[in-house]
Design a protein around this motif. Structure first.
Motif, PDB file in Angstrom:
ATOM      1  N   MET A 130       9.283 -28.348  -6.580  1.00 12.28           N
ATOM      2  CA  MET A 130       8.360 -28.808  -7.903  1.00 12.28           C
ATOM      3  C   MET A 130       8.550 -27.942  -9.026  1.00 12.28           C
TER       4      MET A 130
ATOM      5  N   GLY B 292       7.967 -25.956 -12.819  1.00 13.49           N
ATOM      6  CA  GLY B 292       6.958 -25.311 -13.489  1.00 13.49           C
ATOM      7  C   GLY B 292       6.269 -26.261 -14.424  1.00 13.49           C
TER       8      GLY B 292
ATOM      9  N   GLU C  21       3.748 -28.384 -12.329  1.00 10.98           N
ATOM     10  CA  GLU C  21       2.717 -27.516 -11.930  1.00 10.98           C
ATOM     11  C   GLU C  21       1.664 -27.172 -13.246  1.00 10.98           C
TER      12      GLU C  21
ATOM     13  N   LEU D 202      -0.294 -30.428 -13.829  1.00  8.65           N
ATOM     14  CA  LEU D 202      -0.918 -30.467 -12.760  1.00  8.65           C
ATOM     15  C   LEU D 202      -2.564 -29.888 -13.103  1.00  8.65           C
ATOM     16  N   ILE D 203      -2.096 -28.414 -13.415  1.00 11.64           N
ATOM     17  CA  ILE D 203      -3.396 -27.642 -13.870  1.00 11.64           C
ATOM     18  C   ILE D 203      -3.953 -28.133 -15.222  1.00 11.64           C
TER      19      ILE D 203
ATOM     20  N   THR E  28      -0.691 -30.615  -1.257  1.00 15.77           N
ATOM     21  CA  THR E  28       0.267 -30.006  -2.108  1.00 15.77           C
ATOM     22  C   THR E  28      -0.257 -29.724  -3.135  1.00 15.77           C
ATOM     23  N   ILE E  29      -1.476 -30.502  -3.903  1.00 18.37           N
ATOM     24  CA  ILE E  29      -1.963 -30.290  -5.059  1.00 18.37           C
ATOM     25  C   ILE E  29      -2.948 -28.625  -4.698  1.00 18.37           C
TER      26      ILE E  29
ATOM     27  N   VAL F  83      -0.823 -25.615  -4.896  1.00 13.90           N
ATOM     28  CA  VAL F  83      -0.341 -25.295  -6.316  1.00 13.90           C
ATOM     29  C   VAL F  83      -1.468 -24.774  -7.087  1.00 13.90           C
TER      30      VAL F  83
ATOM     31  N   LYS G 152      -1.722 -21.227  -5.592  1.00 17.02           N
ATOM     32  CA  LYS G 152      -0.921 -20.308  -5.977  1.00 17.02           C
ATOM     33  C   LYS G 152      -1.252 -19.743  -7.403  1.00 17.02           C
ATOM     34  N   ARG G 153      -1.637 -20.649  -8.469  1.00 22.42           N
ATOM     35  CA  ARG G 153      -1.826 -20.415  -9.623  1.00 22.42           C
ATOM     36  C   ARG G 153      -3.153 -19.722  -9.895  1.00 22.42           C
TER      37      ARG G 153
END
Length: 59
Positions: free
Chosen positions: A1, A3, A6, A9-10, A46-47, A50, A53-54
């Protein structure tokens, strides 16, 4: 995936949830990712990875 995926998504998770919802959930994000142009279909786990992770928490 990438950046970029990601980041998008954020950005979606930071946006207003759809009408009728007070906040985003992982499953609701999963449904809306499919409707967003340029984002691949992602499952809720998966969401969640992510966002974790952030250091992003759905509240």
């Amino acid at each position: 995936m990438t950046g970029e995926v990601e980041a998008r998504l954020i950005a979606l998770a930071c946006s207003q949830p759809p009408e009728g919802y007070d906040r985003w959930s992982l499953r609701l994000l999963e449904k809306h990712v499919v409707l967003t142009d340029g984002l691949p279909a992602l499952d809720h786990s998966t969401i969640g990875r992510v966002l974790k992770k952030r250091h992003f928490a759905l509240i």
